[in-house]
Design a protein around this motif. Structure first.
Motif, PDB file in Angstrom:
ATOM      1  N   GLY A  42       0.817  -1.217   0.000  1.00 35.73           N
ATOM      2  CA  GLY A  42       0.000   0.000   0.000  1.00 35.73           C
ATOM      3  C   GLY A  42       0.843   1.255   0.000  1.00 35.73           C
ATOM      4  O   GLY A  42       2.067   1.210  -0.172  1.00 35.73           O
ATOM      5  N   GLN A  43       0.189   2.389   0.236  1.00 34.20           N
ATOM      6  CA  GLN A  43       0.872   3.688   0.219  1.00 34.20           C
ATOM      7  C   GLN A  43       0.307   4.576   1.318  1.00 34.20           C
ATOM      8  O   GLN A  43      -0.892   4.865   1.335  1.00 34.20           O
ATOM      9  CB  GLN A  43       0.687   4.371  -1.144  1.00 34.20           C
ATOM     10  N   PRO A  44       1.147   5.035   2.257  1.00 35.24           N
ATOM     11  CA  PRO A  44       0.671   5.946   3.308  1.00 35.24           C
ATOM     12  C   PRO A  44       0.398   7.347   2.752  1.00 35.24           C
ATOM     13  O   PRO A  44       1.100   7.818   1.854  1.00 35.24           O
ATOM     14  CB  PRO A  44       1.836   5.990   4.298  1.00 35.24           C
ATOM     15  N   TYR A  45      -0.609   7.993   3.300  1.00 34.99           N
ATOM     16  CA  TYR A  45      -0.929   9.387   2.961  1.00 34.99           C
ATOM     17  C   TYR A  45      -0.885  10.197   4.250  1.00 34.99           C
ATOM     18  O   TYR A  45      -1.648   9.951   5.173  1.00 34.99           O
ATOM     19  CB  TYR A  45      -2.306   9.492   2.298  1.00 34.99           C
ATOM     20  N   ILE A  46       0.032  11.169   4.293  1.00 33.77           N
ATOM     21  CA  ILE A  46       0.297  11.883   5.536  1.00 33.77           C
ATOM     22  C   ILE A  46      -0.069  13.366   5.463  1.00 33.77           C
ATOM     23  O   ILE A  46      -0.575  13.924   6.438  1.00 33.77           O
ATOM     24  CB  ILE A  46       1.795  11.760   5.930  1.00 33.77           C
ATOM     25  N   SER A  47       0.184  14.010   4.324  1.00 36.42           N
ATOM     26  CA  SER A  47       0.144  15.477   4.306  1.00 36.42           C
ATOM     27  C   SER A  47      -1.110  16.059   3.663  1.00 36.42           C
ATOM     28  O   SER A  47      -1.078  17.149   3.118  1.00 36.42           O
ATOM     29  CB  SER A  47       1.385  16.016   3.580  1.00 36.42           C
ATOM     30  N   ASN A  48      -2.251  15.362   3.736  1.00 37.15           N
ATOM     31  CA  ASN A  48      -3.491  15.943   3.219  1.00 37.15           C
ATOM     32  C   ASN A  48      -4.359  16.427   4.375  1.00 37.15           C
ATOM     33  O   ASN A  48      -4.159  16.054   5.533  1.00 37.15           O
ATOM     34  CB  ASN A  48      -4.248  14.937   2.340  1.00 37.15           C
ATOM     35  N   SER A  49      -5.338  17.238   4.067  1.00 36.98           N
ATOM     36  CA  SER A  49      -6.145  17.876   5.118  1.00 36.98           C
ATOM     37  C   SER A  49      -6.939  16.856   5.929  1.00 36.98           C
ATOM     38  O   SER A  49      -7.191  17.068   7.119  1.00 36.98           O
ATOM     39  CB  SER A  49      -7.091  18.906   4.502  1.00 36.98           C
ATOM     40  N   ASP A  50      -7.333  15.747   5.320  1.00 36.83           N
ATOM     41  CA  ASP A  50      -8.103  14.738   6.041  1.00 36.83           C
ATOM     42  C   ASP A  50      -7.272  14.025   7.099  1.00 36.83           C
ATOM     43  O   ASP A  50      -7.828  13.379   7.988  1.00 36.83           O
ATOM     44  CB  ASP A  50      -8.665  13.699   5.062  1.00 36.83           C
ATOM     45  N   PHE A  51      -5.954  14.113   6.987  1.00 35.57           N
ATOM     46  CA  PHE A  51      -5.076  13.406   7.924  1.00 35.57           C
ATOM     47  C   PHE A  51      -5.071  14.068   9.298  1.00 35.57           C
ATOM     48  O   PHE A  51      -4.865  13.405  10.313  1.00 35.57           O
ATOM     49  CB  PHE A  51      -3.655  13.373   7.358  1.00 35.57           C
TER      50      PHE A  51
ATOM     51  N   LEU B 294       4.663  17.251   8.376  1.00 38.79           N
ATOM     52  CA  LEU B 294       3.803  16.233   7.782  1.00 38.79           C
ATOM     53  C   LEU B 294       4.225  15.927   6.352  1.00 38.79           C
ATOM     54  O   LEU B 294       4.255  14.759   5.930  1.00 38.79           O
ATOM     55  CB  LEU B 294       2.346  16.682   7.817  1.00 38.79           C
ATOM     56  N   GLN B 295       4.560  16.972   5.605  1.00 41.56           N
ATOM     57  CA  GLN B 295       4.983  16.750   4.220  1.00 41.56           C
ATOM     58  C   GLN B 295       6.300  15.973   4.168  1.00 41.56           C
ATOM     59  O   GLN B 295       6.486  15.091   3.320  1.00 41.56           O
ATOM     60  CB  GLN B 295       5.116  18.083   3.482  1.00 41.56           C
ATOM     61  N   GLY B 296       7.208  16.296   5.095  1.00 39.81           N
ATOM     62  CA  GLY B 296       8.459  15.561   5.161  1.00 39.81           C
ATOM     63  C   GLY B 296       8.237  14.091   5.496  1.00 39.81           C
ATOM     64  O   GLY B 296       8.877  13.204   4.922  1.00 39.81           O
ATOM     65  N   LEU B 297       7.301  13.818   6.415  1.00 35.89           N
ATOM     66  CA  LEU B 297       6.990  12.432   6.761  1.00 35.89           C
ATOM     67  C   LEU B 297       6.335  11.703   5.591  1.00 35.89           C
ATOM     68  O   LEU B 297       6.595  10.521   5.356  1.00 35.89           O
ATOM     69  CB  LEU B 297       6.084  12.392   7.990  1.00 35.89           C
ATOM     70  N   HIS B 298       5.479  12.412   4.848  1.00 36.23           N
ATOM     71  CA  HIS B 298       4.851  11.794   3.678  1.00 36.23           C
ATOM     72  C   HIS B 298       5.917  11.345   2.672  1.00 36.23           C
ATOM     73  O   HIS B 298       5.865  10.223   2.149  1.00 36.23           O
ATOM     74  CB  HIS B 298       3.887  12.776   3.017  1.00 36.23           C
ATOM     75  N   LYS B 299       6.885  12.211   2.432  1.00 34.18           N
ATOM     76  CA  LYS B 299       7.965  11.845   1.506  1.00 34.18           C
ATOM     77  C   LYS B 299       8.805  10.699   2.071  1.00 34.18           C
ATOM     78  O   LYS B 299       9.224   9.793   1.345  1.00 34.18           O
ATOM     79  CB  LYS B 299       8.845  13.065   1.220  1.00 34.18           C
ATOM     80  N   THR B 300       9.043  10.734   3.380  1.00 34.24           N
ATOM     81  CA  THR B 300       9.818   9.673   4.028  1.00 34.24           C
ATOM     82  C   THR B 300       9.165   8.318   3.818  1.00 34.24           C
ATOM     83  O   THR B 300       9.827   7.329   3.487  1.00 34.24           O
ATOM     84  CB  THR B 300       9.945   9.957   5.532  1.00 34.24           C
ATOM     85  N   PHE B 301       7.846   8.257   4.017  1.00 38.20           N
ATOM     86  CA  PHE B 301       7.130   6.982   3.940  1.00 38.20           C
ATOM     87  C   PHE B 301       6.802   6.570   2.506  1.00 38.20           C
ATOM     88  O   PHE B 301       6.229   5.498   2.290  1.00 38.20           O
ATOM     89  CB  PHE B 301       5.843   7.059   4.758  1.00 38.20           C
ATOM     90  N   ASN B 302       7.144   7.411   1.547  1.00 37.40           N
ATOM     91  CA  ASN B 302       6.812   7.111   0.159  1.00 37.40           C
ATOM     92  C   ASN B 302       8.035   7.157  -0.750  1.00 37.40           C
ATOM     93  O   ASN B 302       7.996   7.721  -1.839  1.00 37.40           O
ATOM     94  CB  ASN B 302       5.723   8.056  -0.344  1.00 37.40           C
ATOM     95  N   GLY B 303       9.128   6.553  -0.279  1.00 36.26           N
ATOM     96  CA  GLY B 303      10.277   6.378  -1.153  1.00 36.26           C
ATOM     97  C   GLY B 303      11.536   7.116  -0.752  1.00 36.26           C
ATOM     98  O   GLY B 303      12.566   6.989  -1.414  1.00 36.26           O
ATOM     99  N   ASP B 304      11.499   7.901   0.351  1.00 41.17           N
ATOM    100  CA  ASP B 304      12.693   8.628   0.803  1.00 41.17           C
ATOM    101  C   ASP B 304      12.926   8.330   2.281  1.00 41.17           C
ATOM    102  O   ASP B 304      12.816   9.217   3.137  1.00 41.17           O
ATOM    103  CB  ASP B 304      12.504  10.133   0.578  1.00 41.17           C
ATOM    104  N   PRO B 305      13.233   7.065   2.619  1.00 43.69           N
ATOM    105  CA  PRO B 305      13.315   6.678   4.035  1.00 43.69           C
ATOM    106  C   PRO B 305      14.351   7.449   4.835  1.00 43.69           C
ATOM    107  O   PRO B 305      14.188   7.632   6.044  1.00 43.69           O
ATOM    108  CB  PRO B 305      13.649   5.180   3.980  1.00 43.69           C
ATOM    109  N   ALA B 306      15.408   7.932   4.190  1.00 40.96           N
ATOM    110  CA  ALA B 306      16.416   8.718   4.912  1.00 40.96           C
ATOM    111  C   ALA B 306      15.850  10.049   5.389  1.00 40.96           C
ATOM    112  O   ALA B 306      16.431  10.708   6.254  1.00 40.96           O
ATOM    113  CB  ALA B 306      17.630   8.965   4.016  1.00 40.96           C
ATOM    114  N   GLY B 307      14.705  10.444   4.850  1.00 38.22           N
ATOM    115  CA  GLY B 307      14.098  11.721   5.226  1.00 38.22           C
ATOM    116  C   GLY B 307      13.633  11.783   6.665  1.00 38.22           C
ATOM    117  O   GLY B 307      13.408  12.879   7.189  1.00 38.22           O
ATOM    118  N   LEU B 308      13.493  10.629   7.326  1.00 42.15           N
ATOM    119  CA  LEU B 308      13.046  10.656   8.724  1.00 42.15           C
ATOM    120  C   LEU B 308      14.025  11.434   9.592  1.00 42.15           C
ATOM    121  O   LEU B 308      13.617  12.251  10.425  1.00 42.15           O
ATOM    122  CB  LEU B 308      12.892   9.228   9.253  1.00 42.15           C
ATOM    123  N   ASP B 309      15.309  11.200   9.397  1.00 41.71           N
ATOM    124  CA  ASP B 309      16.308  11.933  10.182  1.00 41.71           C
ATOM    125  C   ASP B 309      16.308  13.421   9.840  1.00 41.71           C
ATOM    126  O   ASP B 309      16.598  14.268  10.691  1.00 41.71           O
ATOM    127  CB  ASP B 309      17.698  11.344   9.950  1.00 41.71           C
TER     128      ASP B 309
END
Length: 350
Positions: free
Chosen positions: A81-90, A291-306
């Motif tokens: 699946g694919q996580p969605y983090i940075s939308n208004s519904d989140f 939130l946008q940074g976490l969305h990118k982290t969970f969707n193909g940029d795992p190093a972005g968490l740090d």
């Protein structure tokens, strides 16, 4: 107790394909996130250098909730699946029910730290189906609804039932970090990994059915909050029921060392264009960027968490300034962080 609508458990149990679990794991990510703003608001309301043990315990729980959110995202990615983090519904609306919560159940807001907040909100969020009783303290449990832990265990059972041994998701999207113990946050490649990861979430939040400790030997969230409410550390005690008692060192608390936040502050309550309004806008801008940074982290940029650690630090500094700022037109109150969703121009977003 946080009452989870039984329809979510039923959806898990009725699922026949992994794809049917995607929205339910998205719900889990949203639920884990939704506890963080209330906990952070309480922590930020404690004046710097004061009530140190209370702040330390809340901070430790926030860090673990962030890890639980990451684990849930890892499981969703592992299933394909694919996580969605940075939308208004989140982003939840505070005060209100948490995601998956029954409408007439627990209402959670953003308010200052207090014993009442710990007992009536935080312990309710984390309460297991059958909380262990130590000495005289007891909270009744009923069987007509589901807890967070029961929801996760239903997910675990369904994954064991229908998932292949090797999970189908893109392995490159798995998030790990030197910030977390690799025994607790690890890549989820197999069905066994997913089962173990769910055990970590459940036991860190609720403990086990026979102990307040998780599998790492740490006190579960519910009992850490109970320590704050009772003002005593929970320690091993072979003479007490369940082998533990609140007979450890005192946890001193001075309510005068907490800023008097106006509960559930919104940016619209502040004079438009004022210094206070701009400071709140700065906070929510950092929150959106996080939130946008976490969305990118969970969707193909795992190093972005740090890379989000710097944003979290900015968020903390701005929140602490808000909490110390008098609320215009509301004598005796200061401004609490609002954790509201806003859109941010792309050139300043993460």
């Amino acid at each position: 107790m946080l009452k989870i609508d039984s329809k979510f458990i039923q959806k898990v149990q009725q699922s026949e394909e992994l794809e049917e679990l995607y929205p339910l794991l998205q719900n889990a990510i949203e639920l884990e996130h939704s506890t963080i703003p209330p906990y952070l608001t309480a922590m930020f309301s404690i004046k710097p250098g004061k009530n140190l043990e209370d702040r330390k315990i809340i901070h430790s729980i926030v860090i673990e909730e962030m890890m639980h959110m990451t684990i849930a995202a890892n499981i969703l990615n592992a299933l394909g699946g694919q996580p969605y983090i940075s939308n208004s519904d989140f982003v939840p609306e505070y005060p209100g029910p948490l995601p998956m919560g029954i409408g007439n159940g627990l209402i959670v807001g953003l308010e200052k730290y207090s014993k009442a907040c710990v007992k009536n909100v935080f312990m309710e969020i984390e309460e297991p189906e059958n909380p262990l009783v130590f000495k005289s303290f007891s909270l009744a449990a009923t069987q007509d609804f589901s807890t967070i832990g029961q929801f996760y265990l239903a997910l675990q059972q369904k994954i064991e039932e229908i998932a292949p041994i090797e999970l189908p998701g893109d392995k490159s999207k798995q998030v790990t970090s030197a910030f977390f113990d690799p025994a607790l946050l690890f890549p989820i490649y197999t069905r066994h990994d997913a089962v173990n990861a769910i055990n970590i979430i459940v036991e860190q939040g609720e403990g086990t059915s026979i102990s307040p400790l998780d599998q790492d030997g740490e006190i579960a969230h519910y009992y850490r909050f109970e320590e704050l409410f009772k003002g005593k550390k929970l320690i091993k005690d072979d003479t007490a029921p369940n082998g533990f008692s609140f007979s450890g060192p005192d946890i001193p608390f001075n309510p005068d060392d907490v800023y008097p936040l106006f509960p559930n502050t919104k940016i619209a309550m502040l004079p438009t264009g004022s210094e206070e309004w701009n400071r709140m806008k700065q906070f929510n801008t950092s929150y959106f960027s996080l939130l946008q940074g976490l969305h990118k982290t969970f969707n193909g940029d795992p190093a972005g968490l740090d890379n989000t650690i710097g944003i979290m630090y900015d968020l903390k500094l701005t929140a602490e300034k808000l909490c110390a700022t008098p609320f215009p037109g509301k004598e005796g109150y200061t401004i609490g962080p609002s954790f509201e969703y806003i859109t941010v121009p792309s050139e300043i977003a993460v």
